[in-house]
Design a protein around this motif. Sequence first.
Motif, PDB file in Angstrom:
ATOM      1  N   THR A 130       5.059  -7.472  -0.473  1.00 47.12           N
ATOM      2  CA  THR A 130       5.992  -5.742   0.534  1.00 47.12           C
ATOM      3  C   THR A 130       4.760  -4.818  -0.151  1.00 47.12           C
ATOM      4  N   GLY A 131       4.522  -4.934  -1.002  1.00 49.53           N
ATOM      5  CA  GLY A 131       2.960  -3.543  -1.305  1.00 49.53           C
ATOM      6  C   GLY A 131       1.613  -4.173  -0.205  1.00 49.53           C
ATOM      7  N   GLN A 132       1.041  -5.266  -0.434  1.00 45.16           N
ATOM      8  CA  GLN A 132      -0.061  -5.393   0.349  1.00 45.16           C
ATOM      9  C   GLN A 132       0.864  -5.174   2.364  1.00 45.16           C
ATOM     10  N   ARG A 133       1.892  -6.147   2.850  1.00 44.52           N
ATOM     11  CA  ARG A 133       2.857  -5.156   3.758  1.00 44.52           C
ATOM     12  C   ARG A 133       2.236  -3.737   4.278  1.00 44.52           C
ATOM     13  N   ALA A 142      -0.325   0.208   7.497  1.00 42.75           N
ATOM     14  CA  ALA A 142      -1.086   1.798   7.416  1.00 42.75           C
ATOM     15  C   ALA A 142      -2.410   1.240   8.168  1.00 42.75           C
ATOM     16  N   LEU A 143      -2.772   0.184   8.276  1.00 42.12           N
ATOM     17  CA  LEU A 143      -4.120  -0.202   8.761  1.00 42.12           C
ATOM     18  C   LEU A 143      -3.528  -0.692  10.245  1.00 42.12           C
ATOM     19  N   LEU A 203      -5.520   3.761   5.616  1.00 43.54           N
ATOM     20  CA  LEU A 203      -4.841   4.744   4.885  1.00 43.54           C
ATOM     21  C   LEU A 203      -5.365   5.629   3.900  1.00 43.54           C
ATOM     22  N   ASP A 204      -5.449   7.263   3.660  1.00 41.57           N
ATOM     23  CA  ASP A 204      -5.753   8.172   2.914  1.00 41.57           C
ATOM     24  C   ASP A 204      -5.088   8.480   1.357  1.00 41.57           C
ATOM     25  N   VAL A 205      -3.341   8.039   1.611  1.00 45.19           N
ATOM     26  CA  VAL A 205      -2.483   8.327   0.450  1.00 45.19           C
ATOM     27  C   VAL A 205      -1.301   7.677  -0.062  1.00 45.19           C
ATOM     28  N   ALA A 215      -6.036   0.038  -3.761  1.00 48.31           N
ATOM     29  CA  ALA A 215      -7.249   0.333  -4.187  1.00 48.31           C
ATOM     30  C   ALA A 215      -8.026  -0.367  -3.775  1.00 48.31           C
ATOM     31  N   ALA A 216      -8.014  -1.844  -3.374  1.00 50.66           N
ATOM     32  CA  ALA A 216      -8.852  -2.780  -2.833  1.00 50.66           C
ATOM     33  C   ALA A 216      -9.209  -2.234  -1.298  1.00 50.66           C
ATOM     34  N   TYR A 217      -8.615  -2.480  -0.611  1.00 50.93           N
ATOM     35  CA  TYR A 217      -9.267  -1.257   0.880  1.00 50.93           C
ATOM     36  C   TYR A 217     -10.192  -0.207   0.296  1.00 50.93           C
TER      37      TYR A 217
END
Length: 303
Positions: free
Chosen positions: A78-81, A86-87, A93-95, A135-137
């Motif tokens: 879910t977090g990755q999704r 957003a992308l 993604l900013d926030v 963070a990876a992004y």
Amino acid sequence: MGSLEGRVAIVTGGGRGIGASISRMFAAEGAKLVINDLGSSPDGQGGDQGPARDVATEIVANGGQAVADGGDIADVATGQRLVDLALEHYGKLDVLVNVAGILRDKMIFNLPEEDWDAVIRVHLRGHFSTIKPAAAYWRSQRNPDGHYRIINFTSDSALQGSPGQPNYAAAKMGIIGLTASTANALGRYGVTANAIAPGAVTRLTQTVPDEKRVGEGIDDSVSPDNIAPIVTYLAGTSSDWLSGRTIGAMGYEVKLWNNPEVVSTVASDGPWNLDDLTAKVEKDFRPLADGLHPSIFMGQLPS
């Protein structure tokens, strides 16, 4: 132009309570949103796509931009999704705002292990599941001036040691450590990370006392809407100076909590003699520690 014009934000737990208030203010200030909410009961049971969808629909109807997701935030997929959404929808993604949480309150001697695991899972794993891909992004962007933001949610329960919430307090104190680590690790990539310790009446809190009720609603001073302004400030581009800290927000007050610090030290020239150590600890530590004695909680006996 709003303070978040053009910024893209993920808000977990964004369909109700504090998260919904944040989502609405972000949208009013021009942010584009991915709103996640499992729509479960306060103890994490079940699910309902409605809360996230309803807030997103409301924002769009008012001229904003928002998409909804009803996934379980403690599932790393879910977090990755959410980052991918957003992308895909907004190109960046900013926030990241991590609000989602549950309660399963019991005194430590009555706490089932499944209730410990469930609360730790939603709060700590739920924060990890979004922070890692975000963070990876941001690391891939290599932009030290990116004004990227992580805003986590902790609690006074952790900071002051609520006796009936050992699982919740442990998870929320873990979030403070996670926030500090993240702030130190990601600063070079233009990311700040802070934690909010909120105080507001929501469905996760205890029943509102009669004296706090106004008609069928609640006193404005304990509204979750009062938490949104400081979160909105932190989400903007002018808060680069603040990272790795915990901010309290309740009613019409906002507080800066101190970071843990050494308040007194005793030392020896060599291995401790127990009697010498005892004397020094009693003399130097005891006067400072008396105010933190567990007896301050006596008389508060949650079930």
